[in-house]
Design an enzyme around this catalytic site. Structure first.
Site, short mmCIF file in Angstrom:
data_model
loop_
_atom_site.label_atom_id
_atom_site.label_comp_id
_atom_site.label_asym_id
_atom_site.label_seq_id
_atom_site.Cartn_x
_atom_site.Cartn_y
_atom_site.Cartn_z
N CYS A 288 -7.16 -33.50 14.47
CA CYS A 288 -7.31 -33.72 15.90
C CYS A 288 -6.00 -34.19 16.57
CB CYS A 288 -8.48 -34.66 16.17
SG CYS A 288 -9.09 -34.49 17.85
N HIS B 248 -13.35 -33.85 12.66
CA HIS B 248 -13.43 -35.25 12.20
C HIS B 248 -14.73 -35.39 11.42
CE1 HIS B 248 -10.53 -37.44 14.82
NE2 HIS B 248 -10.89 -36.65 15.81
N1 GLN Z 1 -10.06 -37.09 18.67
C1 GLN Z 1 -8.76 -37.09 18.87
O1 GLN Z 1 -7.96 -37.26 17.96
C2 GLN Z 1 -8.31 -36.90 20.32
C3 GLN Z 1 -7.01 -36.17 20.45
C4 GLN Z 1 -6.46 -36.18 21.85
N2 GLN Z 1 -6.20 -37.55 22.26
C5 GLN Z 1 -7.36 -35.44 22.82
O2 GLN Z 1 -8.19 -36.03 23.46
O3 GLN Z 1 -7.24 -34.22 22.94
#
Ligand code: GLN
Length: 251
Positions: free
Chosen positions: A99, A196
């Site tokens: 992510c 995740h």
């Molecule tokens: N879940 C995350 O790692 C979020 C990644 C990033 N901050 C986004 O919102 O796209």
């Protein structure tokens, strides 16, 4: 002592205090156990804020996901190590990024309307989209015999450059950009993904792909003996079937 008992793999867990959303540290636990169960010694080293990481002895580097703020802090640290990290990747070092960590691999990513320079390790970029993509996901991928299942939560939309292979095809959920039907990326031994959950415990095929690539690079071969994965595969199957049967709402 069998030959396999003398093998060691070094794992670098990058900035666990910042990028640790949705149990991403469980990915490290999973790698550790799957190595131990096969007599491979896991040498896990955490890289913390303020450390100057070196990737020369590293076999597997892992970077998790997090909020925009935490992602930005980590990116600033890693930009200082950009050349060393690029050399690691080009040399076939195994890098798993989830992510926010995945977004950092590209040329740029988005913090709201702001475009932020990424590490440029893989030909991809991430821009901002609305609405935020939040929900369960299942992906068909050549790296895993089972569909990869998990949870995605990102505002960023990731676009792969020509020639960058996606990790797989979205079966349920949204993936890279909610439109292409693709999820994640594969480049050399880099695996980037929005999954995740954490990623590895319910997707042992992905964990073993990472371990196998690392063994090949360090020891020239990767004879991974099968493990008793009944629990892992039951968890994978239950989630996959519940998603596909419509028992869990799509976005
Ligand atoms: N879940 C995350 O790692 C979020 C990644 C990033 N901050 C986004 O919102 O796209």
């Amino acid at each position: 002592m069998s030959e396999s008992a003398s093998r060691t793999l070094r794992v670098a867990h990058l900035y666990p205090e910042l990028l640790n959303l949705y149990g991403d540290s469980g990915n490290i636990l999973c790698l550790r156990k799957r190595m131990e169960w096969r007599g491979i010694e896991p040498d896990v080293r955490e890289v913390h804020v303020g450390d100057r990481p070196s990737f020369s002895g590293v076999d597997i580097a892992f970077i998790g996901g997090g909020s925009d703020r935490e992602q930005r802090i980590v990116c600033d640290y890693l930009l200082e190590e950009k050349d060393e990290l690029a050399a690691f990747v080009e040399d076939g070092g195994v890098l798993a990024a989830v992510c926010g960590g995945y977004q950092l691999l590209g040329h740029s990513y988005a913090m709201g309307d702001q475009v932020v320079e990424g590490l440029g390790l893989v030909d991809l970029f991430t821009d901002h989209g609305e609405p935020r993509i939040i929900g369960n996901i299942a992906v068909e991928s050549r790296v895993s015999p089972q569909p990869i299942v998990g949870y995605e939560n990102h505002a960023g939309r990731t676009h792969l450059g020509e020639g960058v292979e996606p990790l797989g095809r979205v079966l349920f959920g949204r993936g890279n950009d909610g439109a292409s039907g693709f999820e994640g990326c594969l480049y050399k031994n880099v695996l980037g993904t929005y999954v995740h959950g954490p990623l590895l415990p319910k997707n042992p095929g992905v964990a073993d792909w990472l371990i196998a690539r690392a063994l090949e690079r360090r020891y020239g071969s990767a004879d991974l003996e099968p493990l008793d994965d009944r629990e892992e595969l039951a968890a994978n199957e239950v989630m996959y079937h519940r998603l596909m049967a419509g028992e869990v709402e799509e976005l």
